[in-house]
Scaffold this motif. Structure first.
Motif, PDB file in Angstrom:
ATOM      1  N   VAL A 196      61.299  19.005  43.381  1.00 36.56           N
ATOM      2  CA  VAL A 196      62.354  19.031  42.385  1.00 36.56           C
ATOM      3  C   VAL A 196      61.951  18.095  41.255  1.00 36.56           C
ATOM      4  N   ALA A 197      61.925  18.627  40.045  1.00 38.22           N
ATOM      5  CA  ALA A 197      61.653  17.809  38.865  1.00 38.22           C
ATOM      6  C   ALA A 197      62.973  17.247  38.350  1.00 38.22           C
ATOM      7  N   VAL A 198      62.999  15.953  38.053  1.00 36.54           N
ATOM      8  CA  VAL A 198      64.216  15.283  37.622  1.00 36.54           C
ATOM      9  C   VAL A 198      64.043  14.790  36.188  1.00 36.54           C
ATOM     10  N   VAL A 199      64.785  15.392  35.273  1.00 39.80           N
ATOM     11  CA  VAL A 199      64.768  14.945  33.879  1.00 39.80           C
ATOM     12  C   VAL A 199      65.572  13.646  33.774  1.00 39.80           C
ATOM     13  N   GLY A 200      65.079  12.718  32.970  1.00 37.68           N
ATOM     14  CA  GLY A 200      65.789  11.450  32.806  1.00 37.68           C
ATOM     15  C   GLY A 200      65.827  10.642  34.090  1.00 37.68           C
ATOM     16  N   ALA A 201      64.738  10.658  34.846  1.00 40.55           N
ATOM     17  CA  ALA A 201      64.727  10.039  36.172  1.00 40.55           C
ATOM     18  C   ALA A 201      64.938   8.530  36.133  1.00 40.55           C
ATOM     19  N   THR A 202      64.637   7.889  35.021  1.00 44.54           N
ATOM     20  CA  THR A 202      64.827   6.435  34.942  1.00 44.54           C
ATOM     21  C   THR A 202      66.216   6.063  34.427  1.00 44.54           C
ATOM     22  N   GLY A 203      67.052   7.059  34.133  1.00 44.15           N
ATOM     23  CA  GLY A 203      68.405   6.798  33.673  1.00 44.15           C
ATOM     24  C   GLY A 203      69.372   6.676  34.846  1.00 44.15           C
ATOM     25  N   LEU A 204      70.643   6.504  34.512  1.00 45.72           N
ATOM     26  CA  LEU A 204      71.659   6.261  35.531  1.00 45.72           C
ATOM     27  C   LEU A 204      71.812   7.459  36.467  1.00 45.72           C
ATOM     28  N   GLY A 219      69.900  10.328  36.555  1.00 44.71           N
ATOM     29  CA  GLY A 219      68.606  10.758  37.069  1.00 44.71           C
ATOM     30  C   GLY A 219      68.103   9.861  38.181  1.00 44.71           C
ATOM     31  N   GLY A 220      68.363   8.556  38.055  1.00 46.54           N
ATOM     32  CA  GLY A 220      67.944   7.628  39.095  1.00 46.54           C
ATOM     33  C   GLY A 220      68.687   7.858  40.395  1.00 46.54           C
ATOM     34  N   ALA A 221      69.996   8.121  40.302  1.00 43.73           N
ATOM     35  CA  ALA A 221      70.791   8.388  41.505  1.00 43.73           C
ATOM     36  C   ALA A 221      70.329   9.679  42.176  1.00 43.73           C
ATOM     37  N   VAL A 222      70.062  10.696  41.359  1.00 38.72           N
ATOM     38  CA  VAL A 222      69.585  11.972  41.907  1.00 38.72           C
ATOM     39  C   VAL A 222      68.229  11.786  42.585  1.00 38.72           C
ATOM     40  N   THR A 223      67.325  11.067  41.929  1.00 39.75           N
ATOM     41  CA  THR A 223      66.001  10.822  42.507  1.00 39.75           C
ATOM     42  C   THR A 223      66.117  10.103  43.847  1.00 39.75           C
ATOM     43  N   HIS A 224      66.976   9.091  43.915  1.00 41.16           N
ATOM     44  CA  HIS A 224      67.178   8.329  45.146  1.00 41.16           C
ATOM     45  C   HIS A 224      67.632   9.246  46.286  1.00 41.16           C
ATOM     46  N   HIS A 225      68.611  10.092  46.024  1.00 46.79           N
ATOM     47  CA  HIS A 225      69.143  10.943  47.088  1.00 46.79           C
ATOM     48  C   HIS A 225      68.168  12.061  47.464  1.00 46.79           C
ATOM     49  N   LEU A 226      67.417  12.579  46.502  1.00 42.97           N
ATOM     50  CA  LEU A 226      66.417  13.592  46.825  1.00 42.97           C
ATOM     51  C   LEU A 226      65.319  13.010  47.710  1.00 42.97           C
ATOM     52  N   LEU A 227      64.836  11.819  47.379  1.00 40.67           N
ATOM     53  CA  LEU A 227      63.801  11.187  48.198  1.00 40.67           C
ATOM     54  C   LEU A 227      64.328  10.912  49.603  1.00 40.67           C
ATOM     55  N   ARG A 228      65.562  10.443  49.687  1.00 42.63           N
ATOM     56  CA  ARG A 228      66.156  10.173  50.995  1.00 42.63           C
ATOM     57  C   ARG A 228      66.329  11.458  51.794  1.00 42.63           C
ATOM     58  N   GLY A 229      66.528  12.585  51.084  1.00 42.56           N
ATOM     59  CA  GLY A 229      66.690  13.874  51.757  1.00 42.56           C
ATOM     60  C   GLY A 229      65.385  14.559  52.114  1.00 42.56           C
ATOM     61  N   GLY A 230      64.261  13.930  51.800  1.00 44.89           N
ATOM     62  CA  GLY A 230      62.970  14.477  52.200  1.00 44.89           C
ATOM     63  C   GLY A 230      62.299  15.386  51.187  1.00 44.89           C
TER      64      GLY A 230
END
Length: 308
Positions: free
Chosen positions: A8-16, A18-29
Motif C-alpha cells: 500500500v502506497a501512502v501519500v503524505g506518510a510523514t503527515g498526521l 498519513g503517519g497514523a495510516v502507515t503505523h496501522h498498516l505496518l502493524r497489520g502486516g
C-alpha cells in the motif's frame, strides 16, 4: 494473497493522517511504501526504521506519484486544506483539488486495486446546502475519483481531536475557537482514522464503492476545555473568538465557523462505533496521547514567554 504480499502506497506518510495510516498498516502486516517529498528528512527516516519503504513523490507532480504507485495494490490519499500546518502561505483550495486529482490520476495510471481517500464529513451535502470551501474542495476530488471509475472508498472524518494540541486552539492560557460555548462539535482521533483505513484495505470486498462519515464524540468547547483542565490539573477557560475578528483574517474561515455553529457535521456516532467499537472518545484520547501533547505545547509556550 495476504497483507504481507500486498503493498500500500501512502501519500503524505510523514503527515498526521498519513503517519497514523502507515503505523496501522505496518502493524497489520502490510508492505508500506511511504510517499514523501523529502525521503532524507527525520520523519521519513523514522518511517524507514519502522519498516516502511520510503519513496520520493510530490503531489504537484503526477509523474512522480505514478512512478511511486507502480506495483502497489492499494493507495491512501489525503491532501492538506488551506491553513494546514506545513502548507505554503499561498496554498489555495485550487492547489488542494489539483493535488487530490493528481493522486487519483496516478492511481488510475498505475492500476491500483483499491484507493482510500480521506475527505471530510459534510462534503456530500454540497448539493443541498451552502457548505464551507474546504468541504467543496474535498467533494470535487471525490467526484473526480468517481468519474475515473476507480475502485475506491471515501472516508469522511469530522474535526480532529488533535486540533486542540497546539496554537490553533490554545492561546494565552485559554481554549479559543470561533464556536459558540454551547455549540456541540463532533470529534475524531486521527489514530482511529488510521485504524479504520487499515480495516478498509483489509476488507476490500466489503468497502470498495462505499463512502462513510466518521465521528467518535460530540462536545461543546466548554466541555472540551473542562476535560483538558481535568486531565492536566489546570484551569483552562474557554474564550470564543468573535466571528467578525475571524472574518478580518479570512472570509472563508469565518463562514466555516458559522456553518459549524448553525449546522455542524451531523454524523452518526453509533455507526462509527459499529465499524470500530474501540474508537476513542475525547477523555480516552486525552489519556492515550492528547494530554501529553497538550502539556508539552503549553510548557513550550510558557518557556518561550519567559525567554521573551
Amino acid at each position: 494473497m495476504t497483507q504481507t504480499d500486498k503493498t500500500v502506497a501512502v501519500v503524505g506518510a510523514t503527515g498526521l493522517q498519513g503517519g497514523a495510516v502507515t503505523h496501522h498498516l505496518l502493524r497489520g502486516g502490510w508492505q508500506v511504501r511511504a510517499l514523501t517529498r523529502d525521503p532524507n528528512g527525520t520523519p521519513a527516516r523514522a518511517l524507514a526504521r519502522a519498516g516502511a519503504r520510503v519513496a520520493r513523490a510530490q503531489m504537484e507532480d503526477v509523474d512522480s506519484l505514478t512512478a511511486a504507485a507502480e506495483g502497489a495494490w492499494g493507495l491512501f490519499s489525503v491532501q492538506p486544506t488551506v491553513g494546514s500546518p506545513g502548507t505554503a502561505p499561498d496554498f489555495t483550495t485550487e492547489d488542494e483539488v489539483r493535488w487530490g486529482v493528481n493522486v487519483a490520476d496516478a492511481a488510475h495510471a498505475a492500476g491500483v486495486g483499491h484507493l482510500v481517500f480521506t475527505s471530510v464529513a459534510g462534503a456530500d451535502r454540497h448539493l443541498s446546502e451552502k457548505v464551507p470551501v474546504n468541504l467543496v474542495s474535498k467533494w470535487r476530488i471525490e467526484q473526480h475519483i468517481a468519474r475515473l471509475g476507480l475502485p475506491a472508498t471515501i472516508l469522511r472524518p469530522v474535526s480532529f481531536m488533535e486540533n486542540f494540541t497546539g496554537g490553533y486552539a490554545l492561546q494565552n492560557g485559554t481554549l479559543s475557537t470561533g464556536l459558540a460555548p454551547d455549540t456541540a462539535q463532533q470529534l475524531m482521533a486521527v489514530d482511529d482514522v488510521g485504524f479504520i483505513t487499515e480495516l478498509v484495505f483489509r476488507r476490500p470486498e466489503e468497502w470498495i464503492g462505499r463512502s462513510v462519515s466518521l465521528a467518535a464524540d460530540e462536545l461543546t468547547p466548554v466541555q472540551v476545555a473542562d476535560a483538558i483542565g481535568r486531565a492536566l490539573g489546570i484551569t483552562l477557560p474557554y474564550d470564543q473568538i468573535p466571528i467578525e475578528t475571524i472574518r478580518d483574517l479570512s472570509e472563508d474561515f469565518a463562514y466555516a465557523n458559522q456553518w459549524l455553529n448553525e449546522y455542524g457535521y451531523r454524523t452518526d456516532i453509533a455507526a462509527t462505533r459499529r465499524i470500530h467499537p474501540a474508537a476513542m472518545d475525547f477523555s480516552t484520547w486525552l489519556k492515550h496521547t492528547g494530554a501529553a501533547q497538550i502539556s508539552a505545547f503549553l510548557n513550550t509556550e510558557i518557556a518561550t514567554a519567559q525567554d521573551a
